[in-house]
Write an enzyme that holds these catalytic residues in place. Structure first.
Site, PDB file in Angstrom:
ATOM      1  N   TYR A 198       0.843  -1.203   0.000  1.00 34.07           N
ATOM      2  CA  TYR A 198       0.000   0.000   0.000  1.00 34.07           C
ATOM      3  C   TYR A 198       0.874   1.248   0.000  1.00 34.07           C
ATOM      4  CZ  TYR A 198       0.996   0.536   5.023  1.00 34.07           C
ATOM      5  OH  TYR A 198       1.612   0.711   6.238  1.00 34.07           O
ATOM      6  N   CYS A 199       0.256   2.362  -0.415  1.00 32.69           N
ATOM      7  CA  CYS A 199       0.913   3.672  -0.364  1.00 32.69           C
ATOM      8  C   CYS A 199      -0.180   4.718  -0.177  1.00 32.69           C
ATOM      9  CB  CYS A 199       1.747   3.920  -1.619  1.00 32.69           C
ATOM     10  SG  CYS A 199       0.781   3.925  -3.141  1.00 32.69           S
ATOM     11  N   THR A 200       0.155   5.981  -0.329  1.00 30.89           N
ATOM     12  CA  THR A 200      -0.797   7.050   0.001  1.00 30.89           C
ATOM     13  C   THR A 200      -2.026   7.047  -0.905  1.00 30.89           C
ATOM     14  OG1 THR A 200       1.104   8.369   0.632  1.00 30.89           O
ATOM     15  CG2 THR A 200      -0.995   9.536   0.429  1.00 30.89           C
ATOM     16  N   GLY A 202      -2.100   5.082  -4.018  1.00 34.31           N
ATOM     17  CA  GLY A 202      -2.116   3.915  -4.891  1.00 34.31           C
ATOM     18  C   GLY A 202      -1.118   3.957  -6.027  1.00 34.31           C
ATOM     19  N   ILE A 227      -4.270   4.633   0.847  1.00 29.67           N
ATOM     20  CA  ILE A 227      -4.861   4.890   2.169  1.00 29.67           C
ATOM     21  C   ILE A 227      -6.001   5.900   2.068  1.00 29.67           C
ATOM     22  CG2 ILE A 227      -4.359   5.670   4.524  1.00 29.67           C
ATOM     23  CD1 ILE A 227      -1.350   5.022   3.773  1.00 29.67           C
TER      24      ILE A 227
END
Ligand SMILES: [Zn+2]
Ligand SMILES: [Zn+2]
Length: 452
Positions: A198-200, A202, A227
């Site tokens: 995951y990241c901020t 996508g 997220i």
């Protein structure tokens, strides 16, 4: 034809306040094949400038990556400017949960080599062979699977204030550093484990998942929309949050709260705190976590050195930083040995404290205030502000509020006011008044009188 900003950030903040319109903070990205990025950039600037849209946007041959603030009433018109392009038909716009009308104050669209500086040579692997996209509910389910390894593909200052429980949080400053580290660390689990990332928003996972599949990982998954989108689905579907803390974002808010858990500490005193700030010294700009008490005591500085520097005359400050590299000029994201409570790498899983609900916002509205005038100048060394009185007179002993986008809301009681070089009891409309202000103010900050 206007293709660039003509207003300063401060002028823009005032315009936004005066217009009183609600704005939405949003982000989106799309991979595509763009023939002429410069033309694409100019077309977008013209369309968005007309809609009063602001933000930081990167365009490249490979697509677009945007973080923006758009007036709520122009949202549909804005969406139409995107739908005009085939590759953005039906695009998902990540709208932030918390809103701040000052999240962006300029429209900056830059043509870059790539939309994310991932350091990858795209020719060496199939960038379209990406991982399986998971929605929030599915993501929660896979996290419960003992065969899952979850990896945070953000940087140390992002993971520090919030992350998924059980996640590997690489101690890296850039995305490109984390790829080989994770590849090495998980090399024995390419077949038997689920690699979940995951990241901020996508975007980083789009490339990372393709990279790991290319390196032989069989079961690669990614959080769809990152997220930001996860938080939105939690609200809409009433799901349990497996993310704890705050989601760091690169707009003026520097973070969006997902749960009330505070998992990090003030870097200066160790008190539970997850508010990032950047050092007041323009020659430093270190990004760090600072509590309100330390902010007041250190005047928003990261160290006593920086505190000394901001009290020097401006000419000396400029001389000191000549020839010095100040990171990417927005933030210096490195670490500093002055910060004793900075954590990276392995991070706590439990809350150190619970965030207070922002009740003070409602209190502020209750305060009755009358606009008197605006700031004209600040004498840094003497710590004296000059204001023009425009609407109503100001008296010695008044409780005042100085307010502006950078200054925030600062209350104080006036002891001594000076007009035309002489101390006086009352400053009248049209007067230029000076008085001591123990913090830096900005041109066009507004001066209010507080009436109880
Ligand atoms: Zn502190
Ligand atoms: Zn500093």
């Amino acid at each position: 034809m206007q293709l660039y900003n003509t207003l300063s950030a401060e002028e823009r903040a005032i315009m936004i306040d005066d217009a009183g319109k609600q704005r939405l903070t949003l982000s989106f990205y799309a991979y595509a094949k763009i023939q002429d990025p410069q033309k694409f950039r100019n077309d977008l600037f013209i369309a968005w400038n007309a809609l009063d849209a602001l933000g930081r946007i990167y365009v490249a041959h490979e697509g677009i990556n945007a973080q923006m603030s758009v007036p709520a009433e122009n949202f549909e018109a804005f969406r139409e400017t995107l739908e005009a392009y085939d590759f953005m038909k039906g695009i998902r716009l990540n709208v932030a949960v918390e809103q701040d009308d000052h999240s962006f104050l300029k429209l900056t669209i830059k043509v870059r080599h790539k939309i994310v500086a991932d350091g990858l040579n795209d020719e060496t692997f199939d960038v379209t062979n990406i991982g399986v996209h998971l929605k929030a509910k599915e993501f929660n389910e896979i996290l419960d699977d003992p065969n899952t390894i979850v990896v945070d593909f953000r940087n140390h200052y992002e993971s520090e204030v919030g992350h998924f429980k059980g996640a590997i949080t690489p101690d890296v400053e850039t995305f490109r550093e984390s790829l080989p580290i994770i590849n090495e660390q998980l090399k024995d689990h390419k077949d038997d484990k689920n690699l979940v990332m995951y990241c901020t928003g996508g975007i980083r996972c789009e490339k990372a998942s393709a990279y790991f599949k290319h390196h032989g990982f069989k079961n690669v998954y990614q959080l769809e929309g990152g997220i930001i989108n996860y938080a939105k689905q939690l609200k809409e579907e009433g799901l349990e949050s497996k993310f704890i803390g705050k989601n760091f974002v690169f707009d003026n808010r520097l973070g969006e709260r997902i749960t009330d858990d505070i998992i990090s500490q003030c870097h200066q005193c160790g008190k539970p705190c997850d508010n990032h700030t950047n050092c007041e010294n323009d020659g430093c700009h270190l990004l760090f976590i600072q509590c309100d008490d330390c902010k007041a005591a250190m005047e928003n500085c990261c160290s006593t050195e920086c505190l000394e520097i901001i009290h020097m005359p401006l000419v000396d400050q400029v001389r000191l930083r000549t020839g010095k590299q100040v990171g990417n000029k927005v933030f210096r994201k490195g670490k500093s040995e002055n910060l004793k409570f900075k954590h990276s790498g392995e991070l706590p899983e439990t809350a150190l404290a619970t965030a207070q609900k922002p009740a003070d916002i409602r209190q502020k509205i209750k305060v009755k205030k009358v606009l008197l005038g605006k700031a004209e100048h600040y004498y840094v060394k003497a710590q004296v502000g000059q204001f023009t009185i425009e609407n109503q007179e100001l008296n010695s002993g008044d409780k005042i509020l100085i307010s502006g986008p950078t200054t925030g809301d600062q209350e104080m009681i006036l002891n001594r006011i000076i007009v035309n070089g002489a101390e006086t009891q009352t400053a009248k409309i049209g007067d230029k008044v000076t008085f001591e202000v123990p913090f830096r103010i900005r041109l066009s900050d507004k001066l209010y009188k507080i009436v109880n």
